[in-house]
Design a protein around this motif. Sequence first.
Motif, mmCIF file in Angstrom:
data_model
loop_
_atom_site.group_PDB
_atom_site.id
_atom_site.type_symbol
_atom_site.label_atom_id
_atom_site.label_comp_id
_atom_site.label_asym_id
_atom_site.label_seq_id
_atom_site.Cartn_x
_atom_site.Cartn_y
_atom_site.Cartn_z
ATOM 1 N N SER A 7 0.917 -1.095 -0.046
ATOM 2 C CA SER A 7 -0.003 -0.058 0.052
ATOM 3 C C SER A 7 0.872 1.105 0.140
ATOM 4 O O SER A 7 1.843 1.362 1.032
ATOM 5 C CB SER A 7 -0.948 0.041 1.220
ATOM 6 N N LEU A 8 0.761 2.381 -0.795
ATOM 7 C CA LEU A 8 1.335 3.355 -1.008
ATOM 8 C C LEU A 8 0.538 4.734 -1.207
ATOM 9 O O LEU A 8 -0.690 4.753 -1.358
ATOM 10 C CB LEU A 8 2.308 3.278 -2.283
ATOM 11 N N ALA A 9 1.156 5.683 -0.828
ATOM 12 C CA ALA A 9 0.783 7.182 -1.171
ATOM 13 C C ALA A 9 1.685 7.980 -1.867
ATOM 14 O O ALA A 9 2.936 7.809 -1.361
ATOM 15 C CB ALA A 9 0.042 7.507 0.090
ATOM 16 N N ILE A 10 1.254 9.087 -2.333
ATOM 17 C CA ILE A 10 2.096 10.179 -2.724
ATOM 18 C C ILE A 10 1.669 11.378 -1.787
ATOM 19 O O ILE A 10 0.477 11.712 -1.691
ATOM 20 C CB ILE A 10 2.126 10.449 -4.056
ATOM 21 N N ASN A 11 2.485 12.229 -1.345
ATOM 22 C CA ASN A 11 2.379 13.398 -0.828
ATOM 23 C C ASN A 11 3.019 14.477 -1.606
ATOM 24 O O ASN A 11 4.426 14.356 -1.896
ATOM 25 C CB ASN A 11 3.064 13.642 0.805
ATOM 26 N N LEU A 12 2.388 15.357 -2.147
ATOM 27 C CA LEU A 12 2.760 16.661 -2.736
ATOM 28 C C LEU A 12 2.901 17.848 -1.695
ATOM 29 O O LEU A 12 1.809 18.136 -1.156
ATOM 30 C CB LEU A 12 2.045 17.072 -3.860
ATOM 31 N N THR A 13 4.163 17.911 -0.952
ATOM 32 C CA THR A 13 4.088 18.901 0.121
ATOM 33 C C THR A 13 5.224 19.883 0.105
ATOM 34 O O THR A 13 5.872 20.101 -1.275
ATOM 35 C CB THR A 13 4.402 17.710 1.298
ATOM 36 N N THR A 14 5.679 20.301 1.146
ATOM 37 C CA THR A 14 6.686 21.250 1.288
ATOM 38 C C THR A 14 7.801 20.590 2.259
ATOM 39 O O THR A 14 7.452 20.029 3.053
ATOM 40 C CB THR A 14 6.435 22.468 1.831
ATOM 41 N N ALA A 15 9.223 20.585 1.656
ATOM 42 C CA ALA A 15 10.275 19.866 2.352
ATOM 43 C C ALA A 15 10.257 20.519 3.936
ATOM 44 O O ALA A 15 10.690 21.643 4.053
ATOM 45 C CB ALA A 15 11.408 19.895 1.751
ATOM 46 N N VAL A 73 16.867 22.087 -0.055
ATOM 47 C CA VAL A 73 15.600 21.700 -0.224
ATOM 48 C C VAL A 73 14.691 22.017 0.993
ATOM 49 O O VAL A 73 13.421 22.125 0.741
ATOM 50 C CB VAL A 73 15.101 20.217 -0.756
ATOM 51 N N HIS A 74 14.962 22.544 1.942
ATOM 52 C CA HIS A 74 13.962 22.758 2.996
ATOM 53 C C HIS A 74 13.156 23.930 2.778
ATOM 54 O O HIS A 74 13.708 25.059 2.137
ATOM 55 C CB HIS A 74 14.894 23.276 4.480
ATOM 56 N N GLY A 75 11.758 23.742 3.030
ATOM 57 C CA GLY A 75 11.024 24.780 2.630
ATOM 58 C C GLY A 75 10.593 25.020 1.338
ATOM 59 O O GLY A 75 9.895 25.861 0.782
ATOM 60 N N LYS A 76 11.052 24.197 0.504
ATOM 61 C CA LYS A 76 10.797 24.330 -1.022
ATOM 62 C C LYS A 76 9.760 22.943 -1.401
ATOM 63 O O LYS A 76 9.691 22.209 -0.581
ATOM 64 C CB LYS A 76 11.951 24.007 -1.783
ATOM 65 N N PRO A 77 9.161 23.075 -2.323
ATOM 66 C CA PRO A 77 8.064 22.031 -2.846
ATOM 67 C C PRO A 77 8.941 20.568 -3.022
ATOM 68 O O PRO A 77 10.142 20.625 -3.666
ATOM 69 C CB PRO A 77 7.595 22.397 -4.153
ATOM 70 N N ILE A 78 8.513 19.631 -2.460
ATOM 71 C CA ILE A 78 8.886 18.209 -2.639
ATOM 72 C C ILE A 78 7.751 17.096 -2.808
ATOM 73 O O ILE A 78 6.774 17.524 -2.320
ATOM 74 C CB ILE A 78 9.786 17.786 -1.421
ATOM 75 N N VAL A 79 8.221 15.878 -3.192
ATOM 76 C CA VAL A 79 7.192 14.616 -3.286
ATOM 77 C C VAL A 79 7.539 13.905 -2.608
ATOM 78 O O VAL A 79 9.101 13.391 -2.719
ATOM 79 C CB VAL A 79 7.046 14.505 -4.928
#
Length: 475
Positions: free
Chosen positions: A251-259, A269-275
């Motif tokens: 079972s898996l999921a993707i988070n489109l989030t902020t580092a 990458v801190h504070g930048k968009p990350i997956v």
Amino acid sequence: MTTTQARQDTLGEATLGELAEGLRGELVRPTDPSYDEARSIWNAAHDKRPALIVRCRGVADVIRAVEFARSEGLTLAVRGGGHSIPGFSTTDGGLVIDLSPMNAVRIDPDRRRIVAQGGCTWGDVDAEAQAFGLAVTGGLVSTTGVAGFTLGGGIGWLVRRAGLACDNLVGADVVTADGRYLHTSEDENPELLWALRGGGGNFGVVTSFEFKAYEVGPTVFAGLVFYPGDKAADVLRGFGAAAASAPDELSLAINLTTAPPLPFLPEEVHGKPIVAVLGMWSGQAEDGDAATRPFRELAPVVADLFGPMPYNAMQTLLDPLFPRGMRNYFRSAFFNDLGPATVDALVSSHSQVPNGVSELHVHHLGGAMGRVPADATAFGTRDREYILNVVARTPDADGFETAVQWARAAGAALGPDAASYVNFTGETNEDIVRASYPPATYQRLVAVKDTYDPTNLFRLNQNIPPSAGSDRRQG
């Protein structure tokens, strides 16, 4: 005079004293030192002041509280874990049944059964069940209550192998609106059990849940891998292709989030968009690396944190990211595939995220969940491969409405046919609730509501009102 104070005065000390004396648990009033702590819930978006809080220690307390709310005409809220996104676990001027003291768990390892009281969190259940190498589909955050999670469906890291939490509900004890204490199973009040499997808290207070359990752990292969935010479209497309052949144990999921500023991520990458791709392989741990490898090679990797870990470690992995006291609003949408239009919509919504703690979750479904017959439970949507959960959050009131509007737009971007999931719907709306169930399922739920709660006493939920011919004096 506030509504809460007015209700207190109307009830009178003699009436409240009689209620308190009849409880094994505690009656908390606005004048008590513990009131502010007792009234607070996980989601700080809802700051309400109930007239009374009954902290129940057993079924008798629940029965007394239900009877009191009904006889006094009080709005009734039922609190298990208290994570209700729309704030259904509290109320202004009414009575809160707080089940949190009822958190006992009993394991039957020979029959592979878990019995959990209505105030349990998934942390309570996992701690006991893993002592016997057992588990059932539980919440992605361990402080989530068993009750609300299960009654609305229940999507977690075992959903593809074991199905939803509600699919594994084989029995329950329920206090109904008229104060009756019923047991329900496939052989006893089976229509009520059917309704509890996805129909929410519409039918009574569930004081005990019995689940079918599975051999899981103690070690699973799980974790998360991070990709650059500008590779989100590549990751989503690759995820969809790999998920088409994923085994049920994965079972898996993707988070489109902020580092976040964590030491395992490079500072740049801190504070930048990350997956982030998160997941768990619940089969043989030694097969986990190969099973998860296709999802860990979708783009250049920022950090790969997959590996063997205790099941309970995976179940608590996200806890620090979802602390008590933030303002939360969720919106959800089931959808079929990660085709071009969907990928574009998700990437666009990610680019407009209003702050660093709001994010988009895409959870892969199917497997055992999809093989349950549509009419076997009240859960409404099994024919979609994915669900989007839009998480809008702020630490305080500043910016919260902006985040809510972003979440609504992100959910709507997937189109009008993307049905909602009642557990991830941040507001009460009769149209959304109706659209969450097929028409025949909704009408069947109304019939169960007519039988067990014709006055709509239990209406602080994703409500299914009784039919027009029922006695709706409380509605």
